[in-house]
Scaffold this motif. Structure first.
Motif, PDB file in Angstrom:
ATOM      1  N   SER A 232       9.995  -7.147  -3.735  1.00  0.00           N
ATOM      2  CA  SER A 232      11.141  -8.043  -3.494  1.00  0.00           C
ATOM      3  C   SER A 232      12.188  -7.330  -2.632  1.00  0.00           C
ATOM      4  O   SER A 232      12.860  -7.946  -1.817  1.00  0.00           O
ATOM      5  CB  SER A 232      11.742  -8.550  -4.811  1.00  0.00           C
ATOM      6  N   ARG A 233      12.315  -5.989  -2.802  1.00  0.00           N
ATOM      7  CA  ARG A 233      13.227  -5.222  -1.935  1.00  0.00           C
ATOM      8  C   ARG A 233      12.633  -5.065  -0.545  1.00  0.00           C
ATOM      9  O   ARG A 233      13.272  -5.265   0.466  1.00  0.00           O
ATOM     10  CB  ARG A 233      13.457  -3.813  -2.503  1.00  0.00           C
ATOM     11  N   ALA A 234      11.337  -4.694  -0.507  1.00  0.00           N
ATOM     12  CA  ALA A 234      10.697  -4.323   0.761  1.00  0.00           C
ATOM     13  C   ALA A 234      10.669  -5.472   1.762  1.00  0.00           C
ATOM     14  O   ALA A 234      10.774  -5.256   2.971  1.00  0.00           O
ATOM     15  CB  ALA A 234       9.286  -3.818   0.489  1.00  0.00           C
ATOM     16  N   GLU A 240      11.800   0.608   9.229  1.00  0.00           N
ATOM     17  CA  GLU A 240      12.091   2.045   9.079  1.00  0.00           C
ATOM     18  C   GLU A 240      12.373   2.353   7.607  1.00  0.00           C
ATOM     19  O   GLU A 240      11.918   3.351   7.062  1.00  0.00           O
ATOM     20  CB  GLU A 240      13.317   2.473   9.902  1.00  0.00           C
ATOM     21  N   GLN A 241      13.154   1.458   6.978  1.00  0.00           N
ATOM     22  CA  GLN A 241      13.518   1.638   5.570  1.00  0.00           C
ATOM     23  C   GLN A 241      12.273   1.532   4.671  1.00  0.00           C
ATOM     24  O   GLN A 241      12.100   2.290   3.726  1.00  0.00           O
ATOM     25  CB  GLN A 241      14.558   0.568   5.189  1.00  0.00           C
ATOM     26  N   LEU A 242      11.395   0.606   5.031  1.00  0.00           N
ATOM     27  CA  LEU A 242      10.158   0.403   4.269  1.00  0.00           C
ATOM     28  C   LEU A 242       9.308   1.681   4.299  1.00  0.00           C
ATOM     29  O   LEU A 242       8.786   2.121   3.270  1.00  0.00           O
ATOM     30  CB  LEU A 242       9.366  -0.777   4.856  1.00  0.00           C
ATOM     31  N   ILE A 243       9.205   2.288   5.485  1.00  0.00           N
ATOM     32  CA  ILE A 243       8.423   3.530   5.613  1.00  0.00           C
ATOM     33  C   ILE A 243       9.009   4.610   4.701  1.00  0.00           C
ATOM     34  O   ILE A 243       8.289   5.310   3.997  1.00  0.00           O
ATOM     35  CB  ILE A 243       8.384   3.996   7.094  1.00  0.00           C
ATOM     36  N   VAL A 255       1.042   3.743   5.365  1.00  0.00           N
ATOM     37  CA  VAL A 255       2.076   2.771   5.744  1.00  0.00           C
ATOM     38  C   VAL A 255       2.795   3.222   7.014  1.00  0.00           C
ATOM     39  O   VAL A 255       2.994   2.438   7.943  1.00  0.00           O
ATOM     40  CB  VAL A 255       3.070   2.535   4.580  1.00  0.00           C
ATOM     41  N   ALA A 256       3.158   4.520   7.087  1.00  0.00           N
ATOM     42  CA  ALA A 256       3.879   5.016   8.274  1.00  0.00           C
ATOM     43  C   ALA A 256       3.053   4.784   9.540  1.00  0.00           C
ATOM     44  O   ALA A 256       3.524   4.174  10.510  1.00  0.00           O
ATOM     45  CB  ALA A 256       4.213   6.495   8.112  1.00  0.00           C
ATOM     46  N   LEU A 263       3.858  -2.386  14.845  1.00  0.00           N
ATOM     47  CA  LEU A 263       5.020  -2.711  15.680  1.00  0.00           C
ATOM     48  C   LEU A 263       4.668  -2.623  17.163  1.00  0.00           C
ATOM     49  O   LEU A 263       5.206  -3.353  17.990  1.00  0.00           O
ATOM     50  CB  LEU A 263       6.193  -1.771  15.358  1.00  0.00           C
ATOM     51  N   ARG A 264       3.722  -1.723  17.478  1.00  0.00           N
ATOM     52  CA  ARG A 264       3.323  -1.558  18.880  1.00  0.00           C
ATOM     53  C   ARG A 264       2.388  -2.682  19.336  1.00  0.00           C
ATOM     54  O   ARG A 264       2.485  -3.177  20.457  1.00  0.00           O
ATOM     55  CB  ARG A 264       2.639  -0.194  19.039  1.00  0.00           C
TER      56      ARG A 264
END
Length: 335
Positions: A232-234, A240-243, A255-256, A263-264
């Motif tokens: 629910s936060r993610a 960037e924050q998720l990573i 994940v990173a 994204l690319r």
């Protein structure tokens, strides 16, 4: 009644067959081959030789792969000291078939050639009958119940995503129930990691669609190690924050790298490859237990992975893809 094979016997048989798995070097040679014919030539220098000899054209490679998987399926059945656990690794084929048959029933109506797998624990014909008549009583309860539930829901509205989610949950409910009953910590850990990775993929899909937590919540499979509050936060966080958030979990690296590639490119291809590699590497790390099911499951997963690699290469060769493009899609090898 045949005597139950022992772990030592099963592991000894697997160790011999592991020496015949395709090496990285062999896979690379197939990728670098000039054509589909040449790629098959490389394959004919391996234990696949008799199967390659039966093909009249490279376009029939799928026949070869089906026969090899059937052999592996029969071999696992023959040597498994604990079929209740090894069968859990074949359930995905049953549930794939149920997804195909149920969507065909409610959405298509044409009697097309359906992409059904022959690797499950229940014969395809039995699944077909059960989908036509949900009250037939021919399926085990954990399958029969969800087929009935879907039947009731689809009277009102057919939602393919909902069919998938209901089947996925029913499958994993059963898997975790069996793992706990059998107290098999290896299978429990494996499937828990699989669920976590599938849920992380759903999170990325939901973010890509710009959807919120209500949408994601419908797709999450229970039994993972990451909490509902994590998701629910993610879903609200920038990538960037998720990573950062996932860094402290076992999935930080997946994940990173997966998110950066996502994204690319806008696709989850790399994330899915990293997921597969992560699970394979876990099994590789525990396969030397001589008194457990790990080596036997490891061989099964290694063969599934090998067949996936051959399929990616053959599809690439038949479609004249450059070697680099094929390489991007390849998973790790087991040996």
């Amino acid at each position: 009644m045949m005597p139950q094979p022992s772990y030592e016997y099963g592991v000894a048989r697997v160790r011999v067959l592991e020496t015949r798995l395709l090496t990285r070097e062999r896979i690379e040679r197939m990728v670098d081959a000039e054509s589909a014919e040449e790629a098959l030539k490389v394959l004919s220098e391996t234990s696949y030789a008799p199967l390659v000899a039966e093909l009249s054209s490279p376009y029939e490679y799928d026949e070869l792969l089906s026969k090899e998987m059937k052999r592996v399926r029969d071999f696992i059945d023959e040597i498994s000291p604990d079929p209740a656990i090894t069968d859990l690794f074949f359930l995905k084929y049953d549930f794939h078939n149920l997804k195909v048959l149920l969507k065909h029933k409610y959405l298509s109506g044409q009697d097309d050639e359906l992409p059904l797998a022959q690797m499950g624990t229940i014969p395809v014909e039995v699944l077909r009958k059960a989908v036509e008549d949900p009250d037939s009583g021919i399926l085990p309860p954990f399958m029969a119940d969800v087929v009935k539930d879907i039947d009731e829901i689809c009277v009102l509205k057919v939602d393919p995503q909902r069919i998938d989610t209901m089947l996925d949950r029913a499958m994993y409910d059963h898997i975790f129930e069996v793992c706990r009953r059998k107290r098999n910590s290896f299978a429990l850990r494996y499937f828990q990691m699989q669920v976590d990775l599938l849920n992380l993929r759903s999170l990325l899909r939901a973010k890509r669609l710009g959807q919120g937590f209500d949408f994601l919540k419908e797709m999450l499979i229970p039994h993972g190690s990451l909490s509902v509050s994590f998701y629910s936060r993610a879903i609200e966080q920038p990538y960037e924050q998720l990573i950062k958030e996932v860094e402290s979990t076992p999935y930080g690296k997946v994940v990173a790298e997966g998110v950066q590639d996502f994204l690319r490119t806008g696709t989850l291809t790399a994330f899915e490859r990293l997921m597969d590699d992560y699970l394979l590497n876990y099994v590789k790390s525990v396969r030397y237990n001589p008194f457990g099911i790990e080596a036997i499951v490891g061989y099964l997963l290694a063969k599934e992975n090998e067949i996936k690699l051959i399929r990616i290469i053959m599809v690439g060769k038949i479609n004249d893809l450059p070697a680099e493009k094929i390489r991007e899609r390849l998973r790790d090898v087991y040996v």
